[in-house]
Each structure stands twice: as C-alpha cells, then as structure tokens.
Design an enzyme around this catalytic site. Structure first.
Site, PDB file in Angstrom:
ATOM      1  N   HIS A  92      -8.934   1.238  17.081  1.00 27.28           N
ATOM      2  CA  HIS A  92      -9.327   1.004  15.558  1.00 27.28           C
ATOM      3  C   HIS A  92     -10.360  -0.363  15.522  1.00 27.28           C
ATOM      4  O   HIS A  92     -11.004  -0.584  14.495  1.00 27.28           O
ATOM      5  CB  HIS A  92      -8.289   0.683  14.698  1.00 27.28           C
ATOM      6  CG  HIS A  92      -7.971   2.169  14.627  1.00 27.28           C
ATOM      7  ND1 HIS A  92      -8.019   3.126  13.273  1.00 27.28           N
ATOM      8  CD2 HIS A  92      -6.981   2.855  15.359  1.00 27.28           C
ATOM      9  CE1 HIS A  92      -7.420   4.203  13.422  1.00 27.28           C
ATOM     10  NE2 HIS A  92      -6.648   4.178  14.458  1.00 27.28           N
ATOM     11  N   ASP A 149     -15.750  -6.317  12.977  1.00 31.14           N
ATOM     12  CA  ASP A 149     -14.637  -5.484  12.320  1.00 31.14           C
ATOM     13  C   ASP A 149     -14.954  -4.263  12.919  1.00 31.14           C
ATOM     14  O   ASP A 149     -16.127  -3.903  13.288  1.00 31.14           O
ATOM     15  CB  ASP A 149     -15.196  -5.122  10.911  1.00 31.14           C
ATOM     16  CG  ASP A 149     -13.862  -5.004  10.107  1.00 31.14           C
ATOM     17  OD1 ASP A 149     -12.965  -4.433  10.462  1.00 31.14           O
ATOM     18  OD2 ASP A 149     -13.695  -5.551   8.937  1.00 31.14           O
TER      19      ASP A 149
HETATM   20  P1  ADQ Z   1      -8.181  -3.140   8.428  1.00 29.65           P
HETATM   21  O1  ADQ Z   1      -8.516  -4.509   9.351  1.00 29.65           O
HETATM   22  O2  ADQ Z   1      -6.979  -3.416   7.678  1.00 29.65           O
HETATM   23  O3  ADQ Z   1      -8.171  -2.010   9.445  1.00 29.65           O
HETATM   24  P2  ADQ Z   1     -10.115  -1.887   6.651  1.00 29.65           P
HETATM   25  O4  ADQ Z   1     -10.761  -0.853   7.341  1.00 29.65           O
HETATM   26  O5  ADQ Z   1     -10.968  -2.811   5.860  1.00 29.65           O
HETATM   27  O6  ADQ Z   1      -9.485  -2.998   7.557  1.00 29.65           O
HETATM   28  O7  ADQ Z   1      -9.015  -1.269   5.800  1.00 29.65           O
HETATM   29  C1  ADQ Z   1      -8.296  -1.904   5.019  1.00 29.65           C
HETATM   30  C2  ADQ Z   1      -7.545  -1.003   4.011  1.00 29.65           C
HETATM   31  O8  ADQ Z   1      -6.707  -1.838   3.085  1.00 29.65           O
HETATM   32  C3  ADQ Z   1      -8.485  -0.433   2.951  1.00 29.65           C
HETATM   33  O9  ADQ Z   1      -8.105   1.156   2.671  1.00 29.65           O
HETATM   34  C4  ADQ Z   1      -8.433  -1.164   1.633  1.00 29.65           C
HETATM   35  O10 ADQ Z   1      -8.397  -0.424   0.546  1.00 29.65           O
HETATM   36  C5  ADQ Z   1      -6.863  -1.504   1.743  1.00 29.65           C
HETATM   37  N1  ADQ Z   1      -6.750  -2.961   0.975  1.00 29.65           N
HETATM   38  C6  ADQ Z   1      -7.314  -4.109   1.283  1.00 29.65           C
HETATM   39  N2  ADQ Z   1      -6.843  -5.114   0.469  1.00 29.65           N
HETATM   40  C7  ADQ Z   1      -6.287  -4.466  -0.184  1.00 29.65           C
HETATM   41  C8  ADQ Z   1      -5.602  -4.860  -1.663  1.00 29.65           C
HETATM   42  N3  ADQ Z   1      -5.709  -6.185  -2.081  1.00 29.65           N
HETATM   43  N4  ADQ Z   1      -4.951  -4.003  -2.356  1.00 29.65           N
HETATM   44  C9  ADQ Z   1      -4.602  -2.630  -1.728  1.00 29.65           C
HETATM   45  N5  ADQ Z   1      -5.260  -2.254  -0.722  1.00 29.65           N
HETATM   46  C10 ADQ Z   1      -6.017  -3.122  -0.242  1.00 29.65           C
HETATM   47  C11 ADQ Z   1      -8.428  -1.814  10.732  1.00 29.65           C
HETATM   48  C12 ADQ Z   1      -9.692  -2.236  11.365  1.00 29.65           C
HETATM   49  C13 ADQ Z   1     -10.928  -1.834  10.676  1.00 29.65           C
HETATM   50  C14 ADQ Z   1     -10.692  -0.341  10.669  1.00 29.65           C
HETATM   51  C15 ADQ Z   1      -9.598   0.282  10.252  1.00 29.65           C
HETATM   52  C16 ADQ Z   1      -9.534   1.817  10.213  1.00 29.65           C
HETATM   53  O11 ADQ Z   1      -9.419  -3.662  11.455  1.00 29.65           O
HETATM   54  O12 ADQ Z   1     -12.234  -2.176  11.295  1.00 29.65           O
HETATM   55  O13 ADQ Z   1     -12.022   0.075   9.658  1.00 29.65           O
HETATM   56  O14 ADQ Z   1      -8.403  -0.333  10.922  1.00 29.65           O
HETATM   57  O15 ADQ Z   1      -9.817   2.301  11.573  1.00 29.65           O
END
Ligand code: ADQ
Length: 468
Positions: free
Chosen positions: A157, A365
């Site tokens: 990921h 990311d």
């Molecule tokens: P993350 O680093 O966690 O994931 P991301 O893909 O942005 O990053 O996912 C974050 C998730 O958490 C989103 O669904 C978002 O809605 C939720 N989220 C963030 N802040 C929030 C808040 N304050 N309240 C509620 N929900 C919140 C890792 C990798 C990424 C990759 C994903 C999936 O780092 O690059 O996209 O896995 O493969």
C-alpha cells in the site's frame, strides 16, 4: 472464484458503527472481502503476557475474521519497531528517521513466523491468499517453509523506494528475496513497480520482462501495478446522506461566506502537513486580498502516537498553526482551524463537499484515498478543486487536479490561489474527468484486477517466460 484469505497486520472490517473511523486499508479490504465469503486474518491489536497462538474467530460486518493476540515485545519490536520505525520512514524516503535495530529485525521475523504458524491450519487446498502491506513482506516465505503451496499474492500500500534508498536497509537482499516467494507482487503505481524491478535487475542480477515476469534469487514471480480506489458508489451515497447534509450545512454556516481550504490526513510526517501550513502562510503573506476571505480547516487524526517522530511532529504542528494564527488572526477570523479528532465517514463526506479546495499534498504517499474521496463527495454542479501532490500515487491517475510540488511553498501557494479563483466551467470540466476516473478505478476494480491476475498465474508459465 476460489475462497480468498486476506491477511493484514490489523483486522478491522467496518461494522455498522466502525465505518466512521476506518482507514484507507480497512475500507478497501472490507469492500474486497464482502462478496468473496473469505476470511480476514491478522493481529487482534491486543497483547498478552505469553504468546499462545490461540485463534479467535468472529463475524464482523459480514466478514469472517480470525485473529491472534501478540506479546508486548512484539508490539514494540515488530509493529512500532521494524514496521513503523524502519520500513515506513525508509519507504517514504525519510532515511533520516529510519531506525535500524537488530531487535526490530528479530521481532519482525518472529511475528511473521507466528502469523504463518497460526494461519497454516486455516488454509485449504484451493484457497488463494492475499497478503497486505509492509508489515508482512516475508510472510509467504514463512508459509512456503511450512509447506503451503497455494497461490499467494502480496499488495504493497505504500511506495516502493528508489534502489539507492532501499539499499540503505541492512539485509535488504534478504527482504527482497522473501518477496519473491509470492506468486504476484502488486504495487500502487508503475513507478513503484519499476523501482522494484530496477532493484532486481541492478542490485540482484535479476531478470524482468516487459510482461512483468521476474526472476532473481533463484526464484520466479510476477509484478504489476494495481492502483487502489475507493468504494465510489457507497461514498457518493454517503455524501448526500442526511448526516452528510447536516454536516455540510453546519460547515457552510460556520464559514460565514468565506471559502474553505480543506486538508484531511492521519497525523503523519509523510503527509506534508507542516509544509502545507507554511505554504498557506505564504499565500496569506503574498495575497493580502485572501485575509479574512478564506480559512484552512486541517483535520489531522492522531496516529502512532507512541512513536517519538509522531510526537515531535505533533508538537511542531501545534507550534506552527499557533504561530500563524497568532500572526494573522483578527477578532472575527481565525486563519487555521486545526483539529485532531476523527469523523464519521458520512460527516467527513459532508465536510469535503463544503470545501472549495481539497488540499492533498503528501511528500510521499502510496496512493492517497482522501484525494479520491474529496472528488467523489463534490456537488457536480458546483464542485471544488483538488490540489494534489505529484508525489502521491494518485497523481498518476488524477491528472486533471492542480498538481503541485509539496516541497515548494510558492508552487503550493500559487495553486491554492488558482483553485480559489477558478471559473465554474473549468471546475466542472476538471471534476467530470476526475470523477470518471474515480468511478472507473474503484476498489472493486482493484480487487478484481488483482485477484484475476493472481488466479491467472501458473508456475510453469512464470518459469518459461522469465527465461525468455
Ligand atoms: P493512509 O496513509 O492511512 O493509507 P489514505 O489513503 O489517505 O492514507 O487513507 C486515509 C483514510 O483515512 C481515508 O479513507 C480517510 O477518509 C480516513 N481519514 C483520514 N482522516 C480522517 C479523520 N479525521 N476522520 C475520519 N477518517 C479519516 C495507506 C497508504 C496510502 C494508501 C492507503 C490505501 O499510506 O497511500 O492510499 O493505505 O492503500
């Protein structure tokens, strides 16, 4: 379709209430498992005094989950240690933060062995295994050592780093070699796949074909790019749900006619939060016409708070946001609303919809699902503008966003200004194209493409083609 066993560090399928707080990985995996009648295996998140290997089986949110408890030493050495203090920073190009300790290494191997021991009795002849993420790079090797011959796929990921970054990892060849015990190794982007291929050919005397067959360390496997998406239909529905509408209206009321720039992230140094605040400060300094007309809402959910680098970052963000607010605020206006709590998914969707600018500017990311959620939540008639870092995996697909270099304050400040003043016709045109992509490259598409590619792998096929 064969029964699927998904394996990840943590098992957290969203139940009815859990949907709200689930991260990208949890959401994606739950959507992938819902239809497949599979099992989701991983760590319970609990620790016990002495490891037993005892499995707990439950049904959560329509998914069968099997978990094991670990020891506190495992949490420190494997989870906080090798996964989050060694691999996470290194794979996000933060060699300055990567800690190399033998005990982390040993803990990482030990937990992967424990996972393999606990998982082995669950595996039936025709099952297909799909292992997720950087916590479990060597799991296939451990399963093979225990006689498991099933097809096993792996999806990373996070980014795969450039060769010269990866080779700073002590015993990097051992880790890369373990990956080749998977039948299929999936990456978020072509760049990540090519970085891994580059390592195999330039540092491991390996062979890579244009069809993605690889051979190195005396083994064969297959590599591919499988960009992850969101549960688009579900998220769009969430964005117009009663809760979202309530959140949207409350947000708009509190905006009092001002424009909102929105950031939503886990509080993590890869997300470029400090750089983002400084770019916003630059905008306020360079463009006095924005004063009192805009504000930044930064939602930054606390994450890995028992790791020093995260505590340091949190302190810096508190200081920087406080300093900017102190310098620019008036009695009627606060330029930055900085929030550490997390929100339900439907509330978040309403907040996304209220924002004129979605600011997604990680320094690195793997993909970034917030970018996709922001687009899916918009009002088609009056959509906001996505400002997206070129170093998010999502940038390879979301080319109609305003693509920025997050290391340049000027570049980001200029893109925010452009987003704030973009004519509606251009906003709609860009959004339409982004939305088509988010709808097409959904999480279902990701699952189907990965599983189909894994099921299509035949060992003989790999051996022949890798030689050619
Ligand atoms: P993350 O680093 O966690 O994931 P991301 O893909 O942005 O990053 O996912 C974050 C998730 O958490 C989103 O669904 C978002 O809605 C939720 N989220 C963030 N802040 C929030 C808040 N304050 N309240 C509620 N929900 C919140 C890792 C990798 C990424 C990759 C994903 C999936 O780092 O690059 O996209 O896995 O493969």
């Amino acid at each position: 379709m064969a029964r699927l066993i998904a394996v990840s560090n943590r098992v957290s399928p969203p139940g009815e209430a859990g949907v709200a707080s689930s991260g990208g990985l949890a959401m994606a995996l739950a959507a992938a498992l819902r239809e497949s009648a599979g099992i989701w295996f991983g760590w319970s998140g609990r620790t016990v005094d002495a490891y037993t290997g005892q499995l707990s089986i439950d049904r959560v949110g329509g998914v069968t989950v099997a978990t094991v408890d670990l020891e506190e030493q495992d949490r420190q050495e494997y989870y906080n240690g090798y996964a989050n203090k060694t691999l996470w920073p290194l794979f996000h190009y933060r060699m300055d933060l990567a800690a190399y300790e033998r005990s982390f290494d040993a803990g990482y191997v030990r937990v992967n062995e424990r996972f393999a021991d606990a998982l082995q009795p669950l595996v039936e002849a025709d099952d297909v295994l799909w292992v997720q993420d950087y916590h479990l790079l060597p799991l296939a090797r451990e399963l093979r050592r225990r006689g498991i011959t099933n097809k096993i796929g792996f999806f990373l990921h996070i980014p795969w780093p450039a060769r010269r970054v990866f080779t700073t990892l002590p015993r990097h060849a051992d880790l890369a070699s373990a990956l080749l015990d998977y039948d299929l190794i999936g990456f978020q982007t072509a760049d990540d796949r090519d970085a891994f291929a580059g390592y195999l050919t330039q540092s491991a005397q390996g062979l890579v074909t244009s069809q993605g067959h690889v051979s190195a360390f005396g083994k064969q496997s297959r590599i591919g790019a499988f960009p992850i998406g969101i549960d688009t239909t579900d998220f769009q529905r969430a964005a117009t749900s009663p809760t979202a509408v309530t959140a949207f209206r409350a947000m708009r009321r509190s905006m009092a006619g001002r424009k909102m720039i929105l950031g939503v992230d886990r509080l993590d140094y890869s997300k470029g939060l400090e750089e983002r605040l400084l770019a916003y400060e630059q905008l306020l300094s360079d463009r006095p016409d924005t004063l009192e007309k805009v504000f930044l809402l930064q939602i930054a959910t606390l994450s890995r708070d028992d790791v020093d680098a995260y505590q340091d970052l949190r302190a810096r963000l508190d200081a920087v946001s406080g300093r900017i607010n102190g310098a620019f605020a008036t009695v009627e206006w606060v330029p930055i609303r900085y929030v550490n709590r997390s929100y339900r998914r439907d509330q978040l969707a309403g907040i996304y919809r209220a924002a004129q600018v979605g600011l997604v500017t990680p320094l690195r990311d793997g993909m970034n699902l917030v970018a996709k959620e922001y687009v899916a939540a918009q009002d088609p008639d009056n959509p906001g503008v996505l400002v997206l870092s070129e170093f998010a995996g999502a940038a390879a697909q979301m080319t109609e966003a305003l693509i920025v270099n997050p290391f340049s304050r000027e570049d980001m400040a200029e893109a925010i200004r452009r987003a704030l003043t973009m004519p509606k016709s251009e906003r709609r045109r860009r959004w339409r194209s982004l939305m088509d992509g988010v709808a097409r490259d959904s999480v279902e598409m990701w699952r189907d493409r990965f599983v189909a590619a894994l099921e299509a792998v035949s060992p003989a096929d790999i051996a022949i083609q890798a030689r050619g």
